[in-house]
Motif scaffolding. Structure first.
Motif, PDB file in Angstrom:
ATOM      1  N   SER A  54      -5.117  18.275  41.524  1.00 29.59           N
ATOM      2  CA  SER A  54      -6.002  18.144  42.685  1.00 29.59           C
ATOM      3  C   SER A  54      -6.865  19.398  42.860  1.00 29.59           C
ATOM      4  CB  SER A  54      -5.183  17.887  43.944  1.00 29.59           C
ATOM      5  OG  SER A  54      -4.204  18.885  44.108  1.00 29.59           O
ATOM      6  N   ARG A  55      -6.313  20.543  42.498  1.00 29.47           N
ATOM      7  CA  ARG A  55      -7.078  21.793  42.668  1.00 29.47           C
ATOM      8  C   ARG A  55      -8.247  21.878  41.693  1.00 29.47           C
ATOM      9  NH1 ARG A  55      -2.434  25.746  42.914  1.00 29.47           N
ATOM     10  NH2 ARG A  55      -1.416  25.257  44.877  1.00 29.47           N
ATOM     11  N   VAL A  56      -8.035  21.445  40.464  1.00 32.42           N
ATOM     12  CA  VAL A  56      -9.141  21.476  39.498  1.00 32.42           C
ATOM     13  C   VAL A  56     -10.242  20.520  39.951  1.00 32.42           C
ATOM     14  CG1 VAL A  56      -9.736  21.449  37.051  1.00 32.42           C
ATOM     15  CG2 VAL A  56      -7.359  21.570  37.717  1.00 32.42           C
ATOM     16  N   ILE A  57      -9.842  19.341  40.442  1.00 35.37           N
ATOM     17  CA  ILE A  57     -10.828  18.355  40.892  1.00 35.37           C
ATOM     18  C   ILE A  57     -11.635  18.912  42.065  1.00 35.37           C
ATOM     19  CG2 ILE A  57     -11.126  16.050  41.895  1.00 35.37           C
ATOM     20  CD1 ILE A  57      -8.630  15.199  40.260  1.00 35.37           C
ATOM     21  N   GLN A  58     -10.950  19.521  43.005  1.00 34.42           N
ATOM     22  CA  GLN A  58     -11.631  20.136  44.148  1.00 34.42           C
ATOM     23  C   GLN A  58     -12.616  21.209  43.695  1.00 34.42           C
ATOM     24  OE1 GLN A  58     -11.895  19.428  47.284  1.00 34.42           O
ATOM     25  NE2 GLN A  58     -10.604  17.630  46.996  1.00 34.42           N
ATOM     26  N   LYS A  59     -12.162  22.012  42.752  1.00 37.35           N
ATOM     27  CA  LYS A  59     -13.003  23.082  42.234  1.00 37.35           C
ATOM     28  C   LYS A  59     -14.300  22.515  41.658  1.00 37.35           C
ATOM     29  CE  LYS A  59     -10.680  26.971  40.505  1.00 37.35           C
ATOM     30  NZ  LYS A  59      -9.955  27.653  39.410  1.00 37.35           N
ATOM     31  N   LEU A  60     -14.141  21.443  40.869  1.00 42.39           N
ATOM     32  CA  LEU A  60     -15.305  20.847  40.217  1.00 42.39           C
ATOM     33  C   LEU A  60     -16.244  20.171  41.203  1.00 42.39           C
ATOM     34  CD1 LEU A  60     -13.617  19.351  37.053  1.00 42.39           C
ATOM     35  CD2 LEU A  60     -15.398  21.082  37.082  1.00 42.39           C
ATOM     36  N   LYS A  61     -15.721  19.745  42.334  1.00 39.73           N
ATOM     37  CA  LYS A  61     -16.541  19.075  43.338  1.00 39.73           C
ATOM     38  C   LYS A  61     -17.565  20.020  43.920  1.00 39.73           C
ATOM     39  CE  LYS A  61     -15.026  15.096  45.731  1.00 39.73           C
ATOM     40  NZ  LYS A  61     -13.845  14.341  45.625  1.00 39.73           N
ATOM     41  N   TYR A  62     -17.207  21.248  44.082  1.00 36.33           N
ATOM     42  CA  TYR A  62     -18.101  22.178  44.763  1.00 36.33           C
ATOM     43  C   TYR A  62     -18.887  23.081  43.828  1.00 36.33           C
ATOM     44  CZ  TYR A  62     -16.154  19.900  48.630  1.00 36.33           C
ATOM     45  OH  TYR A  62     -15.816  18.902  49.479  1.00 36.33           O
ATOM     46  N   ARG A  63     -18.390  23.269  42.633  1.00 31.24           N
ATOM     47  CA  ARG A  63     -19.183  23.993  41.639  1.00 31.24           C
ATOM     48  C   ARG A  63     -18.842  23.395  40.297  1.00 31.24           C
ATOM     49  NH1 ARG A  63     -19.402  28.714  38.408  1.00 31.24           N
ATOM     50  NH2 ARG A  63     -17.262  29.315  38.756  1.00 31.24           N
ATOM     51  N   PHE A  64     -19.816  22.748  39.684  1.00 29.64           N
ATOM     52  CA  PHE A  64     -19.506  22.109  38.417  1.00 29.64           C
ATOM     53  C   PHE A  64     -19.422  23.151  37.325  1.00 29.64           C
ATOM     54  CE2 PHE A  64     -20.224  19.784  34.514  1.00 29.64           C
ATOM     55  CZ  PHE A  64     -19.249  18.806  34.646  1.00 29.64           C
ATOM     56  N   ILE A  65     -18.262  23.244  36.696  1.00 34.07           N
ATOM     57  CA  ILE A  65     -18.052  24.224  35.641  1.00 34.07           C
ATOM     58  C   ILE A  65     -17.858  23.445  34.358  1.00 34.07           C
ATOM     59  CG2 ILE A  65     -16.685  26.239  34.962  1.00 34.07           C
ATOM     60  CD1 ILE A  65     -15.464  26.012  37.896  1.00 34.07           C
ATOM     61  N   LYS A  66     -18.848  23.538  33.497  1.00 32.17           N
ATOM     62  CA  LYS A  66     -18.839  22.706  32.307  1.00 32.17           C
ATOM     63  C   LYS A  66     -17.555  22.846  31.497  1.00 32.17           C
ATOM     64  CE  LYS A  66     -21.584  20.679  28.831  1.00 32.17           C
ATOM     65  NZ  LYS A  66     -21.443  19.265  29.083  1.00 32.17           N
ATOM     66  N   SER A  67     -17.099  24.078  31.293  1.00 34.86           N
ATOM     67  CA  SER A  67     -15.921  24.217  30.430  1.00 34.86           C
ATOM     68  C   SER A  67     -14.656  23.705  31.115  1.00 34.86           C
ATOM     69  CB  SER A  67     -15.751  25.661  29.955  1.00 34.86           C
ATOM     70  OG  SER A  67     -15.894  26.552  31.022  1.00 34.86           O
ATOM     71  N   PHE A 125     -25.430  17.567  42.348  1.00 36.09           N
ATOM     72  CA  PHE A 125     -24.916  16.871  41.167  1.00 36.09           C
ATOM     73  C   PHE A 125     -23.817  15.913  41.581  1.00 36.09           C
ATOM     74  CE2 PHE A 125     -20.838  18.958  41.090  1.00 36.09           C
ATOM     75  CZ  PHE A 125     -21.080  20.159  41.737  1.00 36.09           C
ATOM     76  N   ASN A 126     -23.502  14.986  40.707  1.00 36.63           N
ATOM     77  CA  ASN A 126     -22.335  14.130  40.895  1.00 36.63           C
ATOM     78  C   ASN A 126     -21.360  14.498  39.785  1.00 36.63           C
ATOM     79  OD1 ASN A 126     -20.434  12.095  40.898  1.00 36.63           O
ATOM     80  ND2 ASN A 126     -21.883  10.410  40.772  1.00 36.63           N
ATOM     81  N   GLN A 127     -20.311  15.193  40.156  1.00 42.07           N
ATOM     82  CA  GLN A 127     -19.411  15.706  39.113  1.00 42.07           C
ATOM     83  C   GLN A 127     -18.762  14.580  38.325  1.00 42.07           C
ATOM     84  OE1 GLN A 127     -18.398  15.511  42.157  1.00 42.07           O
ATOM     85  NE2 GLN A 127     -16.265  14.912  42.165  1.00 42.07           N
ATOM     86  N   SER A 128     -18.545  13.433  38.985  1.00 41.96           N
ATOM     87  CA  SER A 128     -17.946  12.300  38.275  1.00 41.96           C
ATOM     88  C   SER A 128     -18.882  11.805  37.190  1.00 41.96           C
ATOM     89  CB  SER A 128     -17.662  11.152  39.232  1.00 41.96           C
ATOM     90  OG  SER A 128     -16.694  11.531  40.158  1.00 41.96           O
TER      91      SER A 128
END
Ligand SMILES: [Zn+2]
Ligand SMILES: [Zn+2]
Length: 230
Positions: free
Chosen positions: A73-86, A135-138
Motif C-alpha cells: 500500500s505504501r508503494v502505491i501511495q507513493k506512486l499516486k503522488y509522484r510517479f517514479i518510473k523505476s 498523470f494517471n499512474q495506473s
C-alpha cells in the motif's frame, strides 16, 4: 545509474533501506492472500469467476499481486503522488514474476493465443483529477505492464461524469457513484478482443465491474481484471 537517482535515492517503502523501492525482505512481506471470484468474493482457482457467478456483461476473472497493506500500500501511495518510473518498473516486474510463478492460468491462455486478440486497457481517471495530478499512474503502469507482456495498450474507456472520490463512500454509495459514468470511445478497437483491465487497487470492485460492463456492451469477448492490490 539514472541521474535522478542521485537526487532521489531509491528507498524501500517498507523499511526505508536504500537501494530499491521494495527490498527483497519487504517483497517477501507482501501478503498475496487467496485469489477470489470478482462476484461472490470466495476463493477461486487462478481468480477465475465461478461458473455459477458468471454474468453476461461481467468480469471473467480477477488477479491481484497482493493485499492492500504495507509495504504494498505504501508503494502505491507513493506512486499516486509522484510517479517514479523505476518504482513502477519494479512493481510491474514483480507482478509478472508472481503471476507466472503462482497463478499462470491466464498467462498460459495468452501464450496459447500467441497474444493475438489480447490487449491491455485501464480504468480512467476523470480529466479534472488527471490534470490536477498531471498523470494517471495506473495508466502509466498499465502501459508498462502491456509492454512487458508484449501486448498492445489501448486507452478506450473514458469517464463521462465527474464522480465523488470512491474512498469517501461506503459500499452501496460506491456502486451508484460509478453507475453509467464510463463510456467506450472507439468500440471498433475492442470488438471480439480479450482484454486485461488494469487498475491500481480493487476495493469493492464497483468501478471495475462497471468498466467491464461497458467493455462487454461494446462487444469485448472477455475481460480480466488485474490490480496491484486488493
Ligand atoms: Zn525493505
Ligand atoms: Zn463466485
Amino acid at each position: 545509474m539514472n541521474l535522478l537517482d542521485l537526487f532521489f535515492p531509491k528507498q524501500c517503502s517498507g523499511c526505508s533501506k536504500l537501494g530499491a523501492y521494495l527490498c527483497a525482505d519487504c517483497t517477501r512481506e507482501i501478503l498475496q492472500g487467496e485469489l477470489i471470484c470478482a462476484y461472490c468474493r470466495r476463493p477461486s482457482n487462478g481468480g477465475l469467476t465461478h461458473p455459477s457467478c458468471r454474468k453476461r456483461f461481467g468480469l471473467d476473472g480477477l488477479w491481484s499481486l497482493g493485499l492492500y497493506q504495507p509495504p504494498l500500500s505504501r508503494v502505491i501511495q507513493k506512486l499516486k503522488y509522484r510517479f517514479i518510473k523505476s518504482a513502477s518498473q519494479e512493481l510491474t516486474s514483480l507482478m509478472l514474476r508472481y503471476w507466472a510463478e503462482f497463478s499462470p492460468l491466464l498467462l498460459e491462455e495468452i501464450g496459447k493465443d500467441r497474444g493475438e486478440e489480447w490487449l491491455v486497457t485501464v480504468v480512467p481517471l476523470h480529466w479534472k483529477r488527471q490534470n490536477w495530478r498531471g498523470f494517471n499512474q495506473s495508466s502509466l503502469m498499465a502501459k508498462e505492464f502491456a509492454d512487458k507482456l508484449g501486448l498492445p495498450f489501448v486507452e478506450v474507456l473514458v469517464r463521462e461524469k465527474e464522480t465523488a472520490q470512491q474512498a469517501r463512500l461506503d459500499r452501496k454509495q460506491r456502486q451508484s457513484n460509478v453507475f453509467n459514468v464510463f463510456a467506450v470511445l472507439e468500440p471498433a478497437k475492442i470488438e471480439s478482443k480479450k482484454i486485461i483491465l488494469f487498475d491500481d487497487v480493487w476495493t469493492t470492485g464497483a468501478t471495475m465491474r462497471e468498466c467491464t460492463y461497458q467493455l462487454k456492451k461494446a462487444k469485448a469477448h472477455l475481460v480480466w481484471g488485474v490490480t496491484i492490490a486488493r
